[in-house]
Design a protein around this motif. Structure first.
Motif, short mmCIF file in Angstrom:
data_model
loop_
_atom_site.label_atom_id
_atom_site.label_comp_id
_atom_site.label_asym_id
_atom_site.label_seq_id
_atom_site.Cartn_x
_atom_site.Cartn_y
_atom_site.Cartn_z
N HIS B 108 62.48 14.82 6.25
CA HIS B 108 62.53 13.76 5.25
C HIS B 108 63.69 12.82 5.53
O HIS B 108 64.69 13.23 6.12
N LEU B 109 63.57 11.58 5.06
CA LEU B 109 64.72 10.68 5.00
C LEU B 109 64.74 10.11 3.59
O LEU B 109 63.71 9.68 3.06
N GLY B 110 65.92 10.14 2.99
CA GLY B 110 66.02 9.64 1.62
C GLY B 110 67.28 8.84 1.40
O GLY B 110 68.27 9.00 2.12
N VAL B 111 67.24 7.97 0.41
CA VAL B 111 68.41 7.19 0.03
C VAL B 111 68.62 7.32 -1.48
O VAL B 111 67.71 7.73 -2.21
N MET B 112 69.81 6.96 -1.92
CA MET B 112 70.12 7.02 -3.35
C MET B 112 69.75 5.71 -4.01
O MET B 112 70.14 4.64 -3.51
N MET B 116 68.93 8.58 -8.42
CA MET B 116 67.83 9.44 -7.99
C MET B 116 67.69 9.28 -6.47
O MET B 116 68.12 8.29 -5.90
N VAL B 117 67.03 10.26 -5.86
CA VAL B 117 66.77 10.17 -4.43
C VAL B 117 65.39 9.55 -4.22
O VAL B 117 64.42 10.01 -4.80
N THR B 118 65.35 8.50 -3.42
CA THR B 118 64.05 7.95 -3.04
C THR B 118 63.73 8.42 -1.63
O THR B 118 64.53 8.24 -0.71
N TYR B 119 62.57 9.03 -1.48
CA TYR B 119 62.15 9.51 -0.16
C TYR B 119 61.43 8.38 0.56
O TYR B 119 60.40 7.91 0.11
N LEU B 120 62.00 7.96 1.68
CA LEU B 120 61.42 6.83 2.42
C LEU B 120 60.53 7.29 3.57
O LEU B 120 59.62 6.58 3.97
N VAL B 121 60.83 8.46 4.11
CA VAL B 121 60.02 8.97 5.22
C VAL B 121 59.75 10.45 5.00
O VAL B 121 60.63 11.19 4.58
N LYS B 122 58.53 10.84 5.27
CA LYS B 122 58.16 12.26 5.24
C LYS B 122 57.25 12.52 6.43
O LYS B 122 56.16 11.96 6.51
N GLU B 123 57.74 13.30 7.37
CA GLU B 123 56.95 13.59 8.57
C GLU B 123 56.87 15.10 8.76
O GLU B 123 57.89 15.79 8.79
N PRO B 129 50.91 23.51 7.72
CA PRO B 129 49.54 23.46 7.19
C PRO B 129 49.36 22.43 6.06
O PRO B 129 49.02 21.29 6.32
N ALA B 130 49.60 22.82 4.87
CA ALA B 130 49.41 21.89 3.76
C ALA B 130 50.68 21.08 3.58
O ALA B 130 51.78 21.57 3.75
N ALA B 131 50.53 19.82 3.26
CA ALA B 131 51.70 18.98 3.02
C ALA B 131 52.43 19.51 1.79
O ALA B 131 51.83 20.01 0.85
N LEU B 132 53.74 19.43 1.86
CA LEU B 132 54.54 19.82 0.71
C LEU B 132 54.15 18.91 -0.45
O LEU B 132 54.03 17.71 -0.29
N VAL B 136 56.79 12.82 -2.04
CA VAL B 136 55.84 11.81 -1.62
C VAL B 136 56.66 10.58 -1.25
O VAL B 136 57.64 10.27 -1.91
N GLU B 137 56.27 9.91 -0.18
CA GLU B 137 57.04 8.75 0.25
C GLU B 137 57.10 7.71 -0.85
O GLU B 137 56.12 7.44 -1.53
#
Lengths: 263, 263
Positions: B108-112, B116-123, B129-132, B136-137
């Motif tokens: 993940h990549l996130g910023v403040m 709150m933390v905003t998740y900008l990337v999820k790879e 198997p199943a996505a966490l 969510v981006e």
DNA sequence: TTCATAGTCCCATTATATGGGACTAACTTT
DNA sequence: AAAGTTAGTCCCATATAATGGGACTATGAA
């Protein structure tokens, strides 16, 4: 070294080259390898990479993998919140305020956004009593019944205009509103021929409006500006006088920097 | 001509000067007359105006009235739609994808963003198997209970962190969630001392996560990246191995161009 | 009107960008 | 794995093109 063609009479050569490169990268967004750039600019490899490195060092661009380059984060941060529409409004507002004051009327600037007119600037002369209620900045109005809308439609590419005209229906807001597609088409041809549009009570009974385009360097339309009067005694001069002022304002703004970045 | 101080070992001088000017104008937005610029850059008037004119000619800036300058419309158009967050995601995604694949986990990549933390990337690695379902981006999660959140909090300026800690309450999502402000403060101090954060089941029972910061040139935090595992057999190595990979990734990204445009 | 400052223009000087070419790195192809 | 191709770096003699001092004009304030 030979710079024999040298068609553009310029000032600072290396800055210009660097900016041209930046510009290319901005519109490509890392899609094409560096070849496209080298191809377009005809720069020797040495020079090209020196420019690239300087741009990267300044945070303007970032090296991606696979010989791709994209806009750098620092540049994105520096220009955060700047939008074309917002910038257009910022740059044009002072001139429109002066125009409104000089004419004792209300001046607008609008652009076309998905077949509607978005009003980006609304400036009224101090002498104008109540603000016009029809227009509010950053809201949209139908294009077919306003001066600005007609100008924007008139300078649209032919195909776009045909699509718009086929799109109807054009609802009548007053007894004078043009509602027939064919009649509207003819009106738009007149607008283009005369280089301005008039709205005499088509959007509201008591409003009179004159509008002219703001053209890009390539003659495509960037925006339109207008002067709006109520019939209740605001009109002190004839159309020609107001049109001259509108056009002077448009010319001043066009000089300012509407010409496309493409040069 | 004397360029005696010449502290920055550079490549293209005039390009650099022009970009520095552009940069100043971008952050000033036509508020200050041209003097501020001349003052900061120590350029002779001749040269300054030559640069200004070249920038204007390229559409980068526009001359306003009263010796003010602002970003030009062509530049605004060229960079339309580019945001710092979007660009950060674009630039970092490939590296995170590789990291995830190499570790058989989710990166993940996130910023403040306003506490709150905003998740900008999820790879995720193909093997995951199943996505966490928790992340969510482009959505936000609480900061106090995730690895990325703790890293971002830990590198916040002291005053900001104190304000956050006073802000509570910190709701428990699992039995392990840290809910005491004092305990959280101590945890954050450890994070800063050890240069990474761990989340062992604090956000969801079966999740394990390690996170490290992406730092700007001035050591302020730009974003954080993390590796997330489910306890169901994804973890193949010890923390040190994963941390080394996270840090390698962070170093690579930081080099890329996070250093502030200020130089 | 005068004064001050912004902005333009010119031109000799030389500092600085240039680009050819050798070199290394990275990626492809067989 | 070795050979081939292209990306990117480094170097340096050359002269192009940026420099900056200064005169000049435009603009706007006093």
């Amino acid at each position: 070294m030979k710079h024999n063609p040298k068609p553009p009479p310029s000032g600072n050569a290396s800055l210009e080259k660097g900016l041209a490169l930046l510009n290319l990268i901005a519109r490509d967004r890392g899609q094409t390898p560096l070849k496209e750039l080298a191809a377009g600019l005809a720069l020797p490899r040495s020079t090209l990479y020196r420019l690239i490195n300087t741009l990267e060092g300044a945070g303007m661009i970032t090296k991606l993998e696979h010989r791709r380059y994209d806009i750098g984060l620092p540049l994105a941060k520096a220009l955060h919140g700047i939008t074309p529409a917002g910038q257009l409004a910022r740059l044009c507002r002072p001139a429109l305020r002066q125009l409104a004051a000089a004419c004792g009327a209300t001046a607008h600037l609008g652009v076309m956004e998905n077949d509607m007119v978005t009003y980006l600037v609304k400036e009224s002369a101090p002498s104008v009593p109540a603000a016009l209620s029809i227009s509010v900045e950053n809201t949209q109005l139908e294009a077919y019944c306003s001066g600005i809308g007609k100008v924007l439609l008139a300078w649209l590419p032919e195909a776009e205009r045909a699509r718009y005209l086929a799109g109807g229906p054009f609802v009548a807001l007053t007894a004078r509103t043009i509602t027939g597609p064919q009649q509207l088409r003819e009106t738009l041809e007149t607008v283009r021929a005369e280089q301005f549009a008039r709205d005499d009570g088509e959007i509201a009974e008591d409003l009179y409006c004159l509008a002219v385009p703001l053209l890009n360097g390539d003659q495509s339309v960037c925006a339109a500006i207008s002067l709006t009067f109520t019939h209740a005694g605001q009109i002190k001069h004839d159309d020609a006088t107001y049109l001259a002022r509108l056009r002077a304002c448009a010319a001043r703004l066009s000089l300012g920097g509407l010409a496309n970045i493409q040069r």
